[in-house]
Design a protein around this motif. Structure first.
Motif, short mmCIF file in Angstrom:
data_model
loop_
_atom_site.label_atom_id
_atom_site.label_comp_id
_atom_site.label_asym_id
_atom_site.label_seq_id
_atom_site.Cartn_x
_atom_site.Cartn_y
_atom_site.Cartn_z
N ASN B 414 -1.09 -27.23 6.64
CA ASN B 414 -2.42 -27.29 6.04
C ASN B 414 -2.87 -25.88 5.66
O ASN B 414 -2.50 -24.90 6.31
N LEU B 415 -3.67 -25.83 4.62
CA LEU B 415 -4.08 -24.54 4.05
C LEU B 415 -5.54 -24.28 4.40
O LEU B 415 -6.39 -25.16 4.20
N TYR B 416 -5.83 -23.09 4.91
CA TYR B 416 -7.21 -22.73 5.29
C TYR B 416 -7.67 -21.54 4.47
O TYR B 416 -6.88 -20.63 4.16
N CYS B 417 -8.96 -21.54 4.15
CA CYS B 417 -9.52 -20.35 3.52
C CYS B 417 -11.01 -20.29 3.85
O CYS B 417 -11.61 -21.28 4.24
N VAL B 425 -12.64 -23.71 4.96
CA VAL B 425 -12.27 -24.93 4.24
C VAL B 425 -10.78 -25.20 4.50
O VAL B 425 -9.97 -24.27 4.55
N ARG B 426 -10.43 -26.48 4.68
CA ARG B 426 -9.03 -26.83 4.92
C ARG B 426 -8.56 -27.76 3.80
O ARG B 426 -9.20 -28.77 3.51
N PHE B 427 -7.45 -27.40 3.17
CA PHE B 427 -6.79 -28.26 2.20
C PHE B 427 -5.61 -28.90 2.91
O PHE B 427 -4.81 -28.21 3.56
N LEU B 428 -5.53 -30.22 2.79
CA LEU B 428 -4.54 -30.93 3.60
C LEU B 428 -3.19 -30.99 2.91
O LEU B 428 -3.09 -31.20 1.69
N ALA B 429 -2.13 -30.78 3.70
CA ALA B 429 -0.77 -30.89 3.22
C ALA B 429 -0.51 -32.37 2.89
O ALA B 429 -1.19 -33.24 3.44
#
Lengths: 352, 722
Positions: B414-417, B425-429
């Motif tokens: 998962n991608l965090y920024c 904010v988390r973008f889900l894999a």
């Protein structure tokens, strides 16, 4: 009023011309409450006048009424000057000091043998100077009006004591006798001082209602920041309003002094200033500015003048008189604040 | 564009050797210009003028009047000060909450009367008389408070009215009782002690004043009611809107003022036993003058005991001296009026212009000589040569995210920024289409790093160092460090925590960009280039935070080296990469890895092949390089030109480079067209992809690396597989 409002752009100078008829309406018809306060005060005056006439044997006599009118006239003229400043959301606590010191200065010049016009002009110039300095301190240095005029009053009284006169009472020399007509004369049986009151009332009423600058002073008092953004010369008009109040104070002083043949400089320490504020506030001119006109002053003058006169006739002790007047002023301020309540969201910081 | 300019460093290098530039450098290194701005920013500065004025007044009249400093004269003056000072304290208290109390003069007279009447006529004991006096004066305060505070009348006119009423009442009472007061003679040692007693040579009234001043000082600076008073005075509207009971706070100040005045009047009564009508005449003006002269702001919000006492001393010396010098009548009024006007003028002008003055002197640049920038143009053969490899990056979260300064991926891809709104904010894999708010911190989240236990550490600009547990709980790690000795600015509080990395032993090394500017003013630090940044170390084992490296020209990216024995950090406005040793023989020392970058470095992160990725947030420009050597020019610019028109470093066009442990540049990735990622502040390698973040971007980029290890993730690499 928006449908009637017209704002014309005038030429390249960037001046804006308001349609005064539209701006007029609040002062003419008034917020309903204002009319009410004015009316109420007038009715109270009428009732108390009748009551006093019946109750006090010495009240409704020609001699007393003339003296009432005469004492009222000076108070009224001062209140008219104060009203100009108060409508512009200011206050002039130096008025009485200006009046006493400038007139005393003029009289001292007379005593030293200067001609009447020179002496009068010198006093006038002094008053204008005081007004200018107060105005600049308030408008440009941005000292709150209360402090600036309070300190100015203290300062010029000191200047007067130090430089102009040693006695409390400055007598007009015999050469100035011809002036006494101003304060003590009569035309068709009416004291000249009353005519002066009416003259000032008329002039200032015209000024405040029909002169562009007069309307501007209303606008500034209503909302200084808006007036400034609109492009009004707010600072210059502040200075002007203090010059006006100072010169009117000087004229009132001349009438007082010529009426009794001397200037009693101790009025600076008396409660006269509060009487003036009392008249202005009780007539319905809000201390937060922008509201009211000469008519309010006249109504207030009638009521306060009558009360003062009645208390004098009844031989009420001076300190008790002070208490009574203070109570009335207090009630007037309370009523004023109830009619024009402080809004915590729009009230100005540091507006004391 | 920057990338196409011919080597700008050559010209600069030639000029560097001149003697004049060496002298200029010396001048800016030796004279600490920045201290002036920092001193002006201090709160105590506003006390300097009143203090000097007080000293000057004492010196002036001390030299004019014979015997001014004689012990008897001093004691007499101090005794009066005890009474007058209490009145000024009362005035200060009321002014502090945005009001004014003109009735202090007549209230003082009332206190005098009540004290004399109870002692002389009724023969009460001293304590009862004192209670009666305080009660009477508190009642007047109560009246004022009711009218001004609760009914919200105008303070000036209302207290003017109470002034007249109370004065009239006192006059009436005196008229009736003055004779019997004069006839009475209280026989009380305590009463006499209050009048003439001293403790260790200090008059009793002065001790009372001292105690009252201390109590009020503590009240205003250390207690809730005091803070409320200052809040109401500072901004009545804000205080009202934040739920402070404005009316009762104002009410309280008037009652307090009444009690203080009562105490003063009681001591005056004991001292003079005079039933004259002139007690407290004009006292309100003197007290008002003193309060304003001491620096208490008209209209409230700025008030202190110290200010009140300084003003009281000045005014007392002036009024006493005018009398002692036998000045003609009127001079006293002139002096008081003039001083009041002068004080009000200074007060109003200072208040209005302080921040302008501060703004014009705060920025204090120094020489920032940069070595020649390596070339970047196409065909130059330089490792930085421009290309367009980032042109076709995949975009993640386009338009859904603002200001992802740093990006990081967890063990589950998962991608965090961070975001401008203070969220993580988390973008889900796997496709990063779905977005959720992982946690809300506030501030501006910047650098990110996972620790051994999968806590996500975040540097939050404006707040400090925080971490988010896997259960999404936000925990503050630290927001302060040890204060630099002898520093004028308090640099213990973290203003701009920027980037971080975690050493194998768990210690968190993080950078703070600048200690002289707040988060939103960070670009101004580039004008100074003074070395205001620092590297700090937070140790989670004992919760301590220490500053380890200071004087960094904007400390930015931080990365722990592969061997775990040193920390690499980027110096944004110094255009260098440096290494700070945390272990081994060189521990505690700093060495330069890359001395001359063609741009301003931002975050540093590890690459899968044993090298480091570095983001260049913007490229150097010849104009800024030249300006960097001319601190005088930059200072004049900061004073005369509007801030929007200043010359700033370019932070709009940059690139990503890879460098090895020795600082050799291996490759560069550019978005030459500037379509997707002109500004890059961070990049993170994860399973063969490079994820790109940018402080002013509304997207995250994903660039597929051709020959990178497709299984390499930073979490596994740092902390081992789980």
């Amino acid at each position: 009023m928006s449908d009637k409002q017209t704002i014309k752009h005038r030429g390249a100078k960037g001046e804006f011309h308001f349609a005064y008829d539209d701006l007029h309406q609040p002062a003419d018809d008034g917020v309903d409450m204002k009319i009410h306060q004015e009316l109420i005060v007038f009715i109270i005056w009428a009732i108390s006048f009748v009551a006093l006439s019946v109750a006090l044997p010495n009240f409704f006599t020609e001699g007393n009424l003339i003296s009432l009118l005469r004492s009222v006239s000076v108070l009224g003229i001062l209140a008219i000057g104060m009203a100009i400043v108060v409508i512009g959301r200011g206050i002039d606590l130096a008025m009485v000091a200006t009046m006493a010191v400038s007139v005393a200065g003029a009289i001292v010049l007379l005593q030293q043998g200067y001609s009447i016009p020179v002496a009068l002009l010198a006093g006038f110039v002094f008053a204008v100077l005081v007004g200018t300095v107060s105005g600049i301190l308030i408008a440009y240095v941005e000292i709150p009006a209360l402090f600036a005029t309070l300190a100015m009053g203290l300062f010029i009284y000191g200047v007067g004591r130090f430089g102009f006169f040693n006695q409390d009472i400055v007598l007009i020399p015999p050469e100035g006798g011809s002036l006494s007509w101003l304060g003590a004369g009569r035309v068709f049986g009416i004291p000249v001082s009353i005519l002066f009151l009416l003259l000032f009332a008329g002039l200032v009423a015209l000024f405040l209602r029909y002169a562009r600058i007069g309307r501007f002073i209303h606008a500034i008092g209503d909302n200084p920041s808006t007036a400034r953004i609109t492009g009004l010369p707010v600072r210059k008009l502040y200075v002007l309003s203090y010059i006006l109040s100072s010169t009117i104070a000087y004229c009132a002083g001349i009438i007082t002094a010529t009426g009794v043949g001397s200037m009693n400089t101790r009025i600076v320490n008396s409660t006269m200033l509060y009487d003036v504020i009392l008249v202005v506030v009780i007539g319905g001119i809000s201390l937060s500015g922008g509201k009211g006109g000469v008519r309010n002053v006249l109504v207030g003058t009638l009521l306060i003048g009558t009360l003062l006169n009645a208390m004098t006739i009844m031989d009420i002790q001076y300190t008790v008189q002070n208490v009574i007047k203070s109570m009335i002023l207090l009630i007037a301020i309370i009523v004023d604040s109830l009619l024009n309540p402080r809004d915590e969201q729009t009230a100005q910081q540091g507006d004391i | 564009m920057t990338a196409n300019t011919p080597n700008p460093g050559a010209a600069i290098g030639a000029r560097k050797k001149s003697l004049a530039s060496q002298l200029i450098r010396l001048r800016y290194d030796l004279i600490p210009d920045h201290l002036l701005g920092e001193i002006l920013a201090k709160k105590w500065v506003e006390n300097v003028a009143p203090f000097l004025f007080m000293v000057l007044t004492i010196a002036l009249f001390g030299s004019l009047i014979d015997g001014f400093f004689a012990p008897s004269s001093i004691v007499n003056m101090v005794r009066q000060l005890g009474e007058f000072g209490l009145i000024v304290l009362a005035m200060m208290l009321v002014i502090g909450a945005g009001g004014i109390d003109l009735s202090v003069g007549s209230n003082f007279a009332l206190a005098n009367f009540v004290a004399l009447a109870t002692m002389h006529i009724l023969g009460w004991p001293v304590w009862a008389a004192l209670m009666a006096t305080l009660a009477a004066c508190a009642f007047v305060g109560l009246l004022n408070g009711f009218l001004v505070g609760l009914l919200r009348l105008r303070a000036f006119l209302t207290t003017l009215v109470t002034l007249i009423i109370v004065r009239a009442v006192v006059d009436m009472l005196l008229l009736r009782h003055a004779v019997s007061i004069s006839a009475g003679f209280p026989d009380s040692l305590v009463w006499d002690f209050i009048a003439m007693g001293s403790v260790f040579g200090i008059p009793f009234s002065a001790i009372v004043l001292l105690v009252a001043a201390l109590v009020i000082h503590v009240l205003l600076t250390r207690t809730r009611p005091g803070w409320r008073i200052m809040a109401v005075g500072g901004s009545r509207r804000s205080a009202h809107n934040s739920g402070i009971s404005v009316r009762w706070t104002v009410f309280g100040t008037y009652v307090g003022a009444g009690v203080l005045v009562g105490m003063a009047g009681f001591m005056y009564a004991a001292r003079l036993s005079s039933a004259g009508a002139d007690a407290g005449m004009g006292l309100e003006l003197a007290a008002l003058t003193a309060a304003v002269l001491g620096g208490n702001a008209l209209g409230g919000g700025r008030a202190s005991s110290a200010k009140a006492i300084m003003g009281a001393i000045t005014v007392l010396v002036v009024t006493n001296s005018v009398i002692r010098m036998g000045m003609p009548s009127g001079v006293g009024s002139i002096a008081l009026g003039a001083v009041l006007l002068l004080a009000a003028t200074l007060d109003v002008r200072f208040l209005k212009n302080r921040y302008k003055l501060l703004a014009s002197v705060y920025v204090s640049p120094v020489v920032n000589e940069l070595p020649p920038a390596p070339p970047t143009q196409a065909g130059s053969g330089s490792a930085y040569e421009v290309n367009d490899r980032l042109h076709d990056v995949e975009l993640i979260g386009l338009g859904e995210i603002e200001a992802p300064e740093d990006v990081i991926l967890d063990r589950n891809d998962n991608l965090y920024c961070g975001s401008r709104q203070g969220d993580i904010v988390r973008f889900l894999a796997p496709d990063y289409k779905k977005k959720e708010i992982f946690a809300h911190i506030g501030g501006q989240p910047l650098g990110l790093a996972f620790d051994r236990d999968d806590n996500l550490y975040v540097c939050v600009g404006g707040m400090g160092l925080y971490y988010i547990t896997p259960e999404r709980e936000v925990v503050k790690a630290t927001d302060e460090t040890n204060r630099t000795p002898f520093s004028i600015n308090d640099d213990s509080r973290l203003r701009l925590a920027d980037d971080l990395d975690i050493a194998p032993d768990g210690r968190v090394f993080f950078s703070e960009g600048t200690i002289r500017y707040e988060m939103h003013d960070w670009p101004v630090d580039s004008i100074e280039a003074r070395g205001n940044g620092r590297i700090l170390c937070y140790d989670p084992r004992d919760g301590s935070t220490k500053t380890v490296v200071r004087n960094i020209r904007f400390a930015n990216g931080v990365c722990v080296s592969f061997d775990g024995k040193s920390v690499l950090y980027a110096e944004t406005f110094g255009c260098t990469i440096k290494r700070y040793w945390i272990e081994g023989p060189k521990a505690g020392t700093v060495e330069t890895i890359i001395g001359a970058l063609p741009g301003h470095p931002d975050n540093i992160n590890r690459a899968s092949d044993g090298n480091y990725w570095l983001a260049l947030v913007g490229m150097r420009t010849p104009a800024m390089d030249l300006a960097a050597e001319m601190p005088g020019f930059r200072r004049r610019m900061s004073r005369r030109v509007a801030q929007d028109e200043w010359i700033y470093p370019n932070i709009n066009t940059g690139c990503v480079v890879k460098f090895d442990e020795e600082g050799n540049i291996l490759e560069a990735l550019w978005d030459q067209a500037g379509a997707n990622h002109p500004m890059i502040t961070s990049m993170r390698e994860h399973k063969g992809s490079l994820f790109l973040g940018g402080l002013s971007n509304n997207r995250i980029g994903r660039y597929r690396l051709k020959d990178a290890d497709p299984d390499w993730t930073s979490c596994d690499h740092y902390w081992g597989k789980k």
